[in-house]
Structures are given as C-alpha cells and as structure tokens.
Design a protein around this motif. Sequence first.
Motif, PDB file in Angstrom:
ATOM      1  N   SER A  39       0.804  -1.216   0.000  1.00 30.53           N
ATOM      2  CA  SER A  39       0.000   0.000   0.000  1.00 30.53           C
ATOM      3  C   SER A  39       0.838   1.268   0.000  1.00 30.53           C
ATOM      4  CB  SER A  39      -0.931   0.004   1.219  1.00 30.53           C
ATOM      5  OG  SER A  39      -0.178  -0.128   2.400  1.00 30.53           O
ATOM      6  N   GLY A  40       2.170   1.122  -0.028  1.00 30.96           N
ATOM      7  CA  GLY A  40       3.054   2.283  -0.111  1.00 30.96           C
ATOM      8  C   GLY A  40       3.358   2.854   1.255  1.00 30.96           C
ATOM      9  N   GLY A  41       4.433   3.672   1.313  1.00 33.70           N
ATOM     10  CA  GLY A  41       4.800   4.345   2.553  1.00 33.70           C
ATOM     11  C   GLY A  41       5.229   3.398   3.651  1.00 33.70           C
ATOM     12  N   GLY A  42       5.626   2.167   3.287  1.00 36.96           N
ATOM     13  CA  GLY A  42       6.076   1.209   4.269  1.00 36.96           C
ATOM     14  C   GLY A  42       4.954   0.404   4.893  1.00 36.96           C
ATOM     15  N   ALA A  43       3.694   0.809   4.688  1.00 34.52           N
ATOM     16  CA  ALA A  43       2.565   0.063   5.248  1.00 34.52           C
ATOM     17  C   ALA A  43       2.337  -1.210   4.442  1.00 34.52           C
ATOM     18  CB  ALA A  43       1.310   0.930   5.224  1.00 34.52           C
ATOM     19  N   GLN A  44       1.993  -2.286   5.140  1.00 40.94           N
ATOM     20  CA  GLN A  44       1.764  -3.547   4.459  1.00 40.94           C
ATOM     21  C   GLN A  44       0.310  -3.671   4.006  1.00 40.94           C
ATOM     22  OE1 GLN A  44       3.454  -7.062   6.308  1.00 40.94           O
ATOM     23  NE2 GLN A  44       5.016  -5.829   7.338  1.00 40.94           N
ATOM     24  N   LEU A  45       0.136  -4.287   2.849  1.00 39.40           N
ATOM     25  CA  LEU A  45      -1.199  -4.472   2.294  1.00 39.40           C
ATOM     26  C   LEU A  45      -2.005  -5.423   3.178  1.00 39.40           C
ATOM     27  CD1 LEU A  45      -2.586  -3.517  -0.393  1.00 39.40           C
ATOM     28  CD2 LEU A  45      -2.148  -5.816  -1.238  1.00 39.40           C
ATOM     29  N   LYS A  46      -3.239  -5.076   3.440  1.00 40.30           N
ATOM     30  CA  LYS A  46      -4.078  -5.903   4.303  1.00 40.30           C
ATOM     31  C   LYS A  46      -5.302  -6.467   3.579  1.00 40.30           C
ATOM     32  CE  LYS A  46      -1.623  -5.369   8.031  1.00 40.30           C
ATOM     33  NZ  LYS A  46      -0.916  -6.531   8.656  1.00 40.30           N
ATOM     34  N   LYS A  47      -5.528  -6.047   2.332  1.00 38.96           N
ATOM     35  CA  LYS A  47      -6.654  -6.562   1.559  1.00 38.96           C
ATOM     36  C   LYS A  47      -6.102  -7.355   0.373  1.00 38.96           C
ATOM     37  CE  LYS A  47     -10.427  -4.171   0.947  1.00 38.96           C
ATOM     38  NZ  LYS A  47     -11.436  -3.189   0.469  1.00 38.96           N
ATOM     39  N   LEU A  48      -6.390  -8.646   0.318  1.00 41.89           N
ATOM     40  CA  LEU A  48      -5.819  -9.528  -0.690  1.00 41.89           C
ATOM     41  C   LEU A  48      -6.828  -9.868  -1.781  1.00 41.89           C
ATOM     42  CD1 LEU A  48      -3.859 -12.027   1.599  1.00 41.89           C
ATOM     43  CD2 LEU A  48      -3.112  -9.827   0.664  1.00 41.89           C
ATOM     44  N   LYS A  49      -6.484  -9.537  -3.009  1.00 42.34           N
ATOM     45  CA  LYS A  49      -7.329  -9.889  -4.153  1.00 42.34           C
ATOM     46  C   LYS A  49      -7.140 -11.367  -4.462  1.00 42.34           C
ATOM     47  CE  LYS A  49      -7.067  -5.328  -6.375  1.00 42.34           C
ATOM     48  NZ  LYS A  49      -8.511  -5.013  -6.200  1.00 42.34           N
ATOM     49  N   TYR A  50      -8.250 -12.037  -4.795  1.00 38.32           N
ATOM     50  CA  TYR A  50      -8.166 -13.473  -5.068  1.00 38.32           C
ATOM     51  C   TYR A  50      -9.350 -13.903  -5.937  1.00 38.32           C
ATOM     52  CZ  TYR A  50     -12.162 -14.728  -2.147  1.00 38.32           C
ATOM     53  OH  TYR A  50     -13.436 -14.863  -1.659  1.00 38.32           O
ATOM     54  N   GLN A  51      -9.245 -15.127  -6.485  1.00 36.53           N
ATOM     55  CA  GLN A  51     -10.336 -15.733  -7.240  1.00 36.53           C
ATOM     56  C   GLN A  51     -10.909 -16.917  -6.450  1.00 36.53           C
ATOM     57  OE1 GLN A  51      -9.548 -15.295 -11.864  1.00 36.53           O
ATOM     58  NE2 GLN A  51      -7.845 -16.346 -10.912  1.00 36.53           N
ATOM     59  N   GLY A  52     -12.224 -17.076  -6.547  1.00 39.02           N
ATOM     60  CA  GLY A  52     -12.881 -18.171  -5.846  1.00 39.02           C
ATOM     61  C   GLY A  52     -13.380 -19.234  -6.808  1.00 39.02           C
ATOM     62  N   ALA A  53     -14.324 -20.034  -6.331  1.00 36.81           N
ATOM     63  CA  ALA A  53     -14.922 -21.099  -7.142  1.00 36.81           C
ATOM     64  C   ALA A  53     -16.418 -21.127  -6.864  1.00 36.81           C
ATOM     65  CB  ALA A  53     -14.298 -22.451  -6.803  1.00 36.81           C
ATOM     66  N   VAL A  54     -17.204 -21.275  -7.904  1.00 36.99           N
ATOM     67  CA  VAL A  54     -18.665 -21.258  -7.769  1.00 36.99           C
ATOM     68  C   VAL A  54     -19.142 -22.397  -6.873  1.00 36.99           C
ATOM     69  CG1 VAL A  54     -20.861 -21.437  -8.997  1.00 36.99           C
ATOM     70  CG2 VAL A  54     -18.953 -20.184 -10.031  1.00 36.99           C
ATOM     71  N   GLY A  55     -19.977 -22.067  -5.890  1.00 36.62           N
ATOM     72  CA  GLY A  55     -20.584 -23.076  -5.041  1.00 36.62           C
ATOM     73  C   GLY A  55     -19.628 -23.776  -4.101  1.00 36.62           C
ATOM     74  N   ALA A  56     -18.415 -23.266  -3.981  1.00 32.46           N
ATOM     75  CA  ALA A  56     -17.411 -23.895  -3.121  1.00 32.46           C
ATOM     76  C   ALA A  56     -16.850 -22.869  -2.152  1.00 32.46           C
ATOM     77  CB  ALA A  56     -16.287 -24.493  -3.963  1.00 32.46           C
ATOM     78  N   VAL A  57     -16.220 -23.363  -1.100  1.00 28.97           N
ATOM     79  CA  VAL A  57     -15.579 -22.498  -0.113  1.00 28.97           C
ATOM     80  C   VAL A  57     -14.097 -22.842  -0.085  1.00 28.97           C
ATOM     81  CG1 VAL A  57     -15.449 -21.833   2.315  1.00 28.97           C
ATOM     82  CG2 VAL A  57     -17.674 -22.320   1.271  1.00 28.97           C
ATOM     83  N   THR A  58     -13.270 -21.879  -0.488  1.00 29.36           N
ATOM     84  CA  THR A  58     -11.832 -22.101  -0.462  1.00 29.36           C
ATOM     85  C   THR A  58     -11.318 -21.994   0.969  1.00 29.36           C
ATOM     86  OG1 THR A  58     -11.262 -19.766  -0.743  1.00 29.36           O
ATOM     87  CG2 THR A  58     -11.661 -21.056  -2.760  1.00 29.36           C
ATOM     88  N   LEU A  59     -10.128 -22.498   1.199  1.00 31.46           N
ATOM     89  CA  LEU A  59      -9.564 -22.437   2.547  1.00 31.46           C
ATOM     90  C   LEU A  59      -9.383 -21.002   3.055  1.00 31.46           C
ATOM     91  CD1 LEU A  59      -7.131 -25.457   2.496  1.00 31.46           C
ATOM     92  CD2 LEU A  59      -8.820 -24.982   4.280  1.00 31.46           C
ATOM     93  N   PRO A  60      -8.897 -20.058   2.229  1.00 35.17           N
ATOM     94  CA  PRO A  60      -8.824 -18.675   2.731  1.00 35.17           C
ATOM     95  C   PRO A  60     -10.197 -18.121   3.106  1.00 35.17           C
ATOM     96  CG  PRO A  60      -7.398 -18.935   0.834  1.00 35.17           C
ATOM     97  CD  PRO A  60      -8.218 -20.194   0.921  1.00 35.17           C
ATOM     98  N   GLU A  61     -11.234 -18.469   2.336  1.00 38.09           N
ATOM     99  CA  GLU A  61     -12.583 -18.006   2.672  1.00 38.09           C
ATOM    100  C   GLU A  61     -13.046 -18.598   3.997  1.00 38.09           C
ATOM    101  OE1 GLU A  61     -14.476 -17.294  -1.789  1.00 38.09           O
ATOM    102  OE2 GLU A  61     -14.428 -19.321  -0.953  1.00 38.09           O
ATOM    103  N   LEU A  62     -12.732 -19.872   4.202  1.00 37.58           N
ATOM    104  CA  LEU A  62     -13.090 -20.513   5.467  1.00 37.58           C
ATOM    105  C   LEU A  62     -12.315 -19.872   6.618  1.00 37.58           C
ATOM    106  CD1 LEU A  62     -14.563 -22.764   7.032  1.00 37.58           C
ATOM    107  CD2 LEU A  62     -12.644 -24.285   6.472  1.00 37.58           C
ATOM    108  N   ALA A  63     -11.023 -19.631   6.403  1.00 37.93           N
ATOM    109  CA  ALA A  63     -10.196 -19.006   7.435  1.00 37.93           C
ATOM    110  C   ALA A  63     -10.731 -17.625   7.817  1.00 37.93           C
ATOM    111  CB  ALA A  63      -8.751 -18.895   6.951  1.00 37.93           C
ATOM    112  N   ALA A  64     -11.147 -16.857   6.799  1.00 33.59           N
ATOM    113  CA  ALA A  64     -11.680 -15.519   7.073  1.00 33.59           C
ATOM    114  C   ALA A  64     -12.955 -15.607   7.895  1.00 33.59           C
ATOM    115  CB  ALA A  64     -11.942 -14.790   5.757  1.00 33.59           C
ATOM    116  N   ASP A  65     -13.832 -16.542   7.549  1.00 34.76           N
ATOM    117  CA  ASP A  65     -15.099 -16.676   8.261  1.00 34.76           C
ATOM    118  C   ASP A  65     -14.893 -17.140   9.699  1.00 34.76           C
ATOM    119  OD1 ASP A  65     -18.125 -16.615   7.765  1.00 34.76           O
ATOM    120  OD2 ASP A  65     -17.858 -18.579   8.708  1.00 34.76           O
TER     121      ASP A  65
END
Length: 344
Positions: free
Chosen positions: A35-61
């Motif tokens: 995110s610039g200025g030495g700050a670390q990015l906290k929002k991660l862009k990603y692709q999912g799968a229809v009708g499924a729950v990926t491990l990162p999605e499960l971890a977030a929930d």
Amino acid sequence: MPATSTRTTTSRRQFLALLGISAAAVSCGTATASSGGGAQLKKLKYQGAVGAVTLPELAADLGYLGDVTLDWVGNTISGPQDIQSAATGQTHFGGAFNGAVVKLAAGKAPIKAVISYYGSDQYSYGGYYVLEDSPIRSARDLIGKKVGMNTLGAHYQALLDIYLSRGGLSKADAAKVEALVIPPVNTEQALRQKQIEVGVLSGVLRDKALATGGIRPLFTDYQLLGAFSAGSYVMTQRFIKENPDTVRTFVTGVAKAIEWSRVTPREEVIARMTAIVKKRGRNEDTTTLQYWHSYGVAEAGGRIGDKEFQLWLDWLGERGEIKKGQLKAADLYTNEFSGYRKGA
C-alpha cells in the motif's frame, strides 16, 4: 484448484502457453504489491470457485485472518490461470497443482509456494473409472484405449503416466494410451456411452456416478501414491518481501482452517460452508457441498516438503517440459510464514 472438478478443460497447447509467461510479464500486473509508505497491504485480491468455499474463505469466516481481509475479484475453474493471475499481479495469491507451479517457476516467474491447499486422502481423491463389465484390469490393458480427463499436462495425466510406468509399460506402449480432454460434467456420460474406456472422476461427480452404479475404479491417485498434498497457494517473491506480516497472517490462518476442517465433525463443516456461500449472496447452488469430505491436505497445517514438488520435477523432466536439474524442490516453496504448530 482442488481435485473435485475445478480445473480447466484447456488443451495441452493452451495449458503450456498459459504457463509460458516470462519474468517480464510479472511486472505488468495491476494489483499493487503493497500500500506504499512502508505500510503492508491488508486486503488480498483473489479468485474463488462457484458453489465452493476455499480455505482462505473458510479461514476468514472463522476469524483466523485477523486484520487481513479478502477481496473477491471473480471465479476460476483453472489452477494454471489462477497462479498466472497471481504471478502477473492480477491477484495477490493463487493456487494450482504443484506441477503447474513448477512450470510457472521454470518460465522464470518469481513466485514462491507458501502453503498446501488440496490433495488426496482416503476421503478426497480422484479415480480412474471403467464400466463394471470392462475387460480393463491393468495398465497393459490400457494400450490403445482412450482416457478422459479434465485437462492435459496436469495432475491427472501425471498420475496416469505414473500408473503406466509402474505397470511396466515402455514409453512406446504408454504413448499408445490416448489421453483426451473431457469436461468433468460430461465424463460420466462419455464413459457410459463408450466414447472413452476410462474416465477420471472426483468429488461430487464421482459420488453421483458411483451412486448410479455400473462403474468401478481401475485405480485412484490415493491408491497409487497414498495421502499427498497436490497443490499449493503461491505469491510473488516481491509481495512476500514487502508484506511479510500479511503473508504470515494469511498462511497461519489458512493452516488453522485446514486443521479446523480436520477435527470438526463433517456435518458442522458442511453447515459452516453452506452458511458462507449463502451469506455472500451470489445466487450459488449449495447442494454439492453435501458431498464434501476433506480438503485432502496431507501435512499438518499444510506445511510443504520437498516431496510435494520432486515427484512433478521428475515427471516434467522425463517429459522434456523442463530441463532436468533446472530447479530444486527446496527453492520452490517456503514454510517460513506458517505460525501454526501441530497441537497448538
């Protein structure tokens, strides 16, 4: 993507072209590394799968990602496409079959695998099925026969090659076994209509076909290799260097989600996944979640070892798709960012 039915149905030529990106292409991405200025990015862009729950999605929930959030940019059915998106900066992480990760690294893409996310075990596996009355009983019986799979040059063709080799077939005889691309949703029908002699089935498509009856397994990847992790999430080395705390939170959270799915009753995991899919409001069918059994990750917390890559390094080297000795397994991954400890 996981071995349920989420990989692409591209041709082998398309598959290789997809992975043939150069390091120069990596610098052309649109997602910012930090995110610039030495700050670390906290929002991660990603692709999912229809009708499924990926491990990162499960971890977030489950609340395992702390202050790191996920930014869904769309769905994919292609592991190679997913890791290409991560390598070129379209997303911040992507997952694919480890052989595809090897191919991408061989193309000079500066990526690193950070955690395993799918594999095969006694509950989650891919099978090579024939009709119940088929005369095919061994590797040698496959000479001159057609084997339908979701894509060429990837997980299921690799397992077929290993099966043929262990069955004593010479390279000349193995070349007479014809691997064909068949969309996973059409594989059972193609097998029953005898358009192919063997069809690769996994996940819900396998379970439904077995429930109908009339087919039997020739072999499964779990029978062939035992429990093994087959795919990894990757990030660019630049992103890892600029966002080490974010990467550590992500990897540790995914590791915790893997272990949560292992120790939690299956019905509870399915209920949680169903709630996640409904909550995101994308008008998705949740019925296939009822067939979920496991993510198939072999090692505790998704930790990666040399063996997760060496098998595919050897296979790709034998096929001439990478130079033998070009890459070392240990250079393709890192466990540095996993804060998960077994039993914690």
